[in-house]
Design a protein around this motif. Structure first.
Motif, PDB file in Angstrom:
ATOM      1  N   SER A 184       2.908  87.168  78.070  1.00 11.00           N
ATOM      2  CA  SER A 184       4.361  87.060  78.022  1.00 11.00           C
ATOM      3  C   SER A 184       4.918  88.083  79.005  1.00 11.00           C
ATOM      4  O   SER A 184       4.258  89.061  79.353  1.00 11.00           O
ATOM      5  CB  SER A 184       4.892  87.307  76.606  1.00 11.00           C
ATOM      6  OG  SER A 184       4.413  88.528  76.079  1.00 11.00           O
ATOM      7  N   TYR A 188       9.534  85.952  77.854  1.00 12.32           N
ATOM      8  CA  TYR A 188       9.051  84.585  77.990  1.00 12.32           C
ATOM      9  C   TYR A 188       7.528  84.528  77.877  1.00 12.32           C
ATOM     10  O   TYR A 188       6.821  85.418  78.352  1.00 12.32           O
ATOM     11  CB  TYR A 188       9.453  84.007  79.341  1.00 12.32           C
ATOM     12  CG  TYR A 188      10.936  83.930  79.580  1.00 12.32           C
ATOM     13  CD1 TYR A 188      11.649  82.767  79.289  1.00 12.32           C
ATOM     14  CD2 TYR A 188      11.634  85.014  80.117  1.00 12.32           C
ATOM     15  CE1 TYR A 188      13.020  82.687  79.519  1.00 12.32           C
ATOM     16  CE2 TYR A 188      13.006  84.945  80.346  1.00 12.32           C
ATOM     17  CZ  TYR A 188      13.686  83.780  80.046  1.00 12.32           C
ATOM     18  OH  TYR A 188      15.045  83.706  80.273  1.00 12.32           O
ATOM     19  N   ARG A 207       7.127  80.108  83.393  1.00 10.81           N
ATOM     20  CA  ARG A 207       7.555  80.190  81.991  1.00 10.81           C
ATOM     21  C   ARG A 207       7.249  78.882  81.267  1.00 10.81           C
ATOM     22  O   ARG A 207       7.560  77.800  81.769  1.00 10.81           O
ATOM     23  CB  ARG A 207       9.053  80.471  81.921  1.00 10.81           C
ATOM     24  CG  ARG A 207       9.452  81.812  82.532  1.00 10.81           C
ATOM     25  CD  ARG A 207      10.970  81.922  82.628  1.00 10.81           C
ATOM     26  NE  ARG A 207      11.380  83.231  83.141  1.00 10.81           N
ATOM     27  CZ  ARG A 207      12.640  83.549  83.431  1.00 10.81           C
ATOM     28  NH1 ARG A 207      13.613  82.651  83.250  1.00 10.81           N
ATOM     29  NH2 ARG A 207      12.936  84.751  83.889  1.00 10.81           N
ATOM     30  N   SER A 209       8.050  78.818  77.847  1.00 10.33           N
ATOM     31  CA  SER A 209       8.893  78.917  76.654  1.00 10.33           C
ATOM     32  C   SER A 209      10.289  79.372  77.045  1.00 10.33           C
ATOM     33  O   SER A 209      10.489  79.947  78.120  1.00 10.33           O
ATOM     34  CB  SER A 209       8.295  79.930  75.662  1.00 10.33           C
ATOM     35  OG  SER A 209       8.582  81.257  76.070  1.00 10.33           O
ATOM     36  N   PRO A 210      11.260  79.145  76.175  1.00 10.13           N
ATOM     37  CA  PRO A 210      12.543  79.833  76.365  1.00 10.13           C
ATOM     38  C   PRO A 210      12.358  81.313  76.065  1.00 10.13           C
ATOM     39  O   PRO A 210      11.282  81.739  75.635  1.00 10.13           O
ATOM     40  CB  PRO A 210      13.448  79.153  75.334  1.00 10.13           C
ATOM     41  CG  PRO A 210      12.511  78.649  74.281  1.00 10.13           C
ATOM     42  CD  PRO A 210      11.247  78.277  74.999  1.00 10.13           C
ATOM     43  N   ASN A 211      13.380  82.096  76.286  1.00  9.93           N
ATOM     44  CA  ASN A 211      13.301  83.520  75.981  1.00  9.93           C
ATOM     45  C   ASN A 211      13.262  83.704  74.469  1.00  9.93           C
ATOM     46  O   ASN A 211      14.256  83.478  73.778  1.00  9.93           O
ATOM     47  CB  ASN A 211      14.499  84.263  76.581  1.00  9.93           C
ATOM     48  CG  ASN A 211      14.312  85.770  76.515  1.00  9.93           C
ATOM     49  OD1 ASN A 211      13.643  86.294  75.630  1.00  9.93           O
ATOM     50  ND2 ASN A 211      14.887  86.469  77.473  1.00  9.93           N
ATOM     51  N   LYS A 212      12.093  84.102  73.966  1.00 13.34           N
ATOM     52  CA  LYS A 212      11.914  84.299  72.523  1.00 13.34           C
ATOM     53  C   LYS A 212      11.739  85.779  72.200  1.00 13.34           C
ATOM     54  O   LYS A 212      11.235  86.136  71.146  1.00 13.34           O
ATOM     55  CB  LYS A 212      10.721  83.480  72.032  1.00 13.34           C
ATOM     56  CG  LYS A 212      10.926  81.977  72.205  1.00 13.34           C
ATOM     57  CD  LYS A 212       9.730  81.174  71.755  1.00 13.34           C
ATOM     58  CE  LYS A 212       9.548  81.176  70.259  1.00 13.34           C
ATOM     59  NZ  LYS A 212       8.482  80.232  69.812  1.00 13.34           N
ATOM     60  N   TYR A 241       1.633  76.459  71.767  1.00 16.96           N
ATOM     61  CA  TYR A 241       2.375  75.715  72.773  1.00 16.96           C
ATOM     62  C   TYR A 241       1.488  74.597  73.325  1.00 16.96           C
ATOM     63  O   TYR A 241       0.388  74.853  73.819  1.00 16.96           O
ATOM     64  CB  TYR A 241       2.799  76.627  73.921  1.00 16.96           C
ATOM     65  CG  TYR A 241       3.901  77.603  73.556  1.00 16.96           C
ATOM     66  CD1 TYR A 241       5.240  77.238  73.661  1.00 16.96           C
ATOM     67  CD2 TYR A 241       3.599  78.889  73.118  1.00 16.96           C
ATOM     68  CE1 TYR A 241       6.252  78.133  73.332  1.00 16.96           C
ATOM     69  CE2 TYR A 241       4.601  79.787  72.789  1.00 16.96           C
ATOM     70  CZ  TYR A 241       5.930  79.409  72.898  1.00 16.96           C
ATOM     71  OH  TYR A 241       6.925  80.284  72.573  1.00 16.96           O
ATOM     72  N   ILE A 252       9.219  73.289  79.971  1.00 15.05           N
ATOM     73  CA  ILE A 252       9.026  74.052  78.740  1.00 15.05           C
ATOM     74  C   ILE A 252       8.029  73.296  77.864  1.00 15.05           C
ATOM     75  O   ILE A 252       8.154  72.090  77.664  1.00 15.05           O
ATOM     76  CB  ILE A 252      10.358  74.241  77.990  1.00 15.05           C
ATOM     77  CG1 ILE A 252      11.337  75.054  78.855  1.00 15.05           C
ATOM     78  CG2 ILE A 252      10.121  74.936  76.647  1.00 15.05           C
ATOM     79  CD1 ILE A 252      10.853  76.441  79.216  1.00 15.05           C
TER      80      ILE A 252
END
Length: 432
Positions: A184, A188, A207, A209-212, A241, A252
Motif C-alpha cells: 500500500s 491506496y 492503484r 483500491s480507492p483510498n482506504k 481484492y 479498481i
C-alpha cells in the motif's frame, strides 16, 4: 571485502515435539529433517534477508542489511551500501563498548533498521543479480544495481517513495513472469512495476483500491489465486481484492470483505490445504501476538454470492499450547514451502525476536525466539494436521523469513535476518 568476526556452525536435529504424543504418524515421518545452523553475524542490520548468486560463481550468496556474503561458506562479506551505524552500551565495569549495526540483541534498547525486507532479481536484465531492499514502513524502497564484479558500493535506484504495510512483497502479481512490488502507498493498495526499458526510473504505482487510509504500519498482505480463475488476487487482513480480466487503464479491483485477522497478520497465502480443489487462506492471526490459522474455503456461498471461509486454528490465539504442546507469539514472518518433498506446501514461521524490544508491549515479548516448520498432513478421514517441527530455539524470524534451495541439494533451506543477527539453516535428511 572483510573476513567475518563471527561464524558459527551448530547442527540441530529438528525436534519432533509430536513424538511424545500418542498419534499415528504417516510413513514419511520416518525421515528425520535436520538443519545446520550458520550464524553469519550477531550484528543487527536488517529484519529480512535473502539469497542470490551475486558474483556469478554458480553458488548462492546471502544478502542481509548492507552486506552480501559469499557462498558456500559465507565467511567473506561485501558492503554494497554504506554501513556506518554504530551504538554504545554500558558494560558491567562502567566502560562503554561500541558495536556495529543497529541496537538489537547486543544492546538493551529497542531500535529499528533501515532494511525490513530483502529480495534478489536481475532488474535490468544484464545477466547479473541485483538486490532489492524495502526499508522502514512508510519510507522508500530501492534496488541496487550489481556492478558486475567491480568493487565499491552498488548504484542505488529508488523504486517508489512511500512503501506502506509491514508485509510488502516482491512477486509476480500480473502474470507476466516478472516481479512487481505489492504494497500500500499513501492510503491506496496497489503494485509498482518498472518500465522494463528504464528500470532505473521510479516505478509507476498502480492503484487497485480507492483510498482506504492504509497506513505505514498496516499489517497483513499477500497474493494468491483465491477464486481459482487463474489470476493472482491480493489478500489483506480484512478481505481480498479480485484481479480483473484486464489491467488496462488501472481499474479498481473488486474487494471481497472477510476478516482473516482483526489485529493484523503478516505474509498471507492462498493454497488448497485439504485438496478439495478450492484455494484456502493461510496467515498468522496477529503478527505481534498469538495465533496461526488456515481458512477453509467453503463450497457454499452467502446470500450475496460471496466466498465464505471456515477458520481452523494451527496455533491458539492465546498462550495456550496446541495439541502438540506448541505456543509462541509474534509470528511476524511466515513462508510456505514443501519442506519434506511430499508435494504439499508446509508452513515456516517462528517468533520475531524483540519486535518492540525485550520489554515491549507484545505478549511474551522476551520469550524464546523459536523457528518452526509445520508439516501439512492430509489424513485418510479428510481431516488436516499441521505437525510442528522445531528447527531452532535461538534465532526466530524477523519481519521476513525466506525459504529456498541455497546449497543446490534440492532441499529447501531457510534464511533469517533479525535483531539477533543473520542466519542460514541448511536442510538435510537423515533416515532412521
Amino acid at each position: 571485502m572483510a573476513e567475518l568476526p563471527l561464524l558459527c556452525f551448530v547442527k540441530i536435529l529438528s525436534a519432533a515435539l509430536f513424538a511424545s504424543v500418542a498419534l499415528a504418524l504417516p510413513s514419511h515421518a520416518e525421515k528425520i529433517h535436520s538443519f545446520e545452523k550458520i550464524q553469519l553475524t550477531d550484528e543487527f542490520w536488517s529484519e529480512g534477508a535473502n539469497f542470490g548468486d551475486f558474483n556469478r560463481d554458480g553458488k548462492m550468496d546471502i544478502v542481509s542489511g548492507p552486506f552480501w556474503y559469499e557462498g558456500p561458506d559465507f565467511k567473506v562479506r561485501h558492503e554494497f551500501m554504506p554501513a556506518t551505524e554504530t551504538f554504545t552500551v554500558n558494560q558491567p565495569d562502567g566502560t562503554m563498548k561500541t558495536f556495529h549495526g543497529f541496537e538489537g540483541g547486543l544492546g538493551t534498547k529497542n531500535t529499528y533498521s533501515h532494511n525490513f525486507f530483502a529480495y534478489s532479481y536481475d532488474i535490468n536484465h544484464d545477466g547479473w543479480t541485483d538486490i532489492i531492499i524495502l526499508g522502514f514502513p512508510g519510507e522508500e524502497s530501492w534496488w541496487f544495481e550489481n556492478p558486475k564484479g567491480k568493487p565499491g558500493h552498488w548504484a542505488k535506484h529508488t523504486i517508489i517513495k512511500v512503501t506502506d504495510n509491514e508485509s510488502p512483497m516482491l512477486g509476480d502479481l500480473t502474470g507476466d513472469r516478472k516481479p512487481e512490488l505489492i504494497c500500500s502507498s499513501e492510503g491506496y493498495m496497489g503494485y509498482a512495476a518498472p518500465d522494463r526499458k528504464h528500470p532505473e526510473d521510479l516505478w509507476p504505482f498502480h492503484r487497485i483500491s480507492p483510498n482506504k487510509n492504509y497506513h505505514k504500519f498496516t499489517h497483513g498482505l499477500g497474493i494468491g489465486d483465491v477464486n481459482g480463475d487463474g489470476r493472482m488476487d491480493v489478500l489483506e487482513k480484512n478481505g481480498w481484492y479480485e484481479q480483473p480480466k484486464s489491467l488496462k487503464d488501472d481499474p479498481i479491483w473488486k474487494f471481497h470483505p472477510f476478516e482473516f485477522s482483526h489485529n493484523g497478520a503478516a505474509q498471507m497465502f492462498a493454497y488448497d490445504v485439504n485438496g478439495d480443489g478450492l484455494p484456502d487462506v493461510i496467515c498468522s492471526i496477529w503478527a505481534h501476538g498469538y495465533g496461526l490459522a488456515w481458512y477453509e474455503q467453503l463450497r457454499e456461498r452467502d446470500a450475496k454470492g460471496e466466498i465464505q471461509f471456515k477458520k481452523h486454528l494451527i496455533l491458539n490465539e492465546d498462550a495456550t499450547p496446541n495439541k502438540y504442546g506448541v505456543a509462541f507469539s509474534q509470528l511476524h514472518g511466515v513462508a510456505m514451502a514443501d519442506m519434506n518433498g511430499d508435494g504439499l506446501l508446509d508452513i515456516v514461521t517462528g517468533k520475531r525476536f524483540w519486535a518492540h524490544g525485550h520489554n515491549g508491549p507484545d505478549p511474551d515479548s522476551d520469550g524464546t525466539p523459536v523457528l518452526y516448520w509445520f508439516q501439512l498432513v492430509r489424513n485418510k478421514d479428510k481431516s488436516i494436521d499441521w505437525i510442528p517441527h522445531l528447527i531452532d530455539n535461538n534465532s526466530g524470524v524477523g519481519t521476513q523469513v525466506v525459504v529456498g534451495n541455497i546449497n543446490k541439494d534440492k532441499l529447501p533451506d531457510i534464511v533469517v535476518g533479525n535483531k539477533k543477527g543473520t542466519f542460514v539453516f541448511l536442510h538435510y535428511i537423515e533416515k532412521k
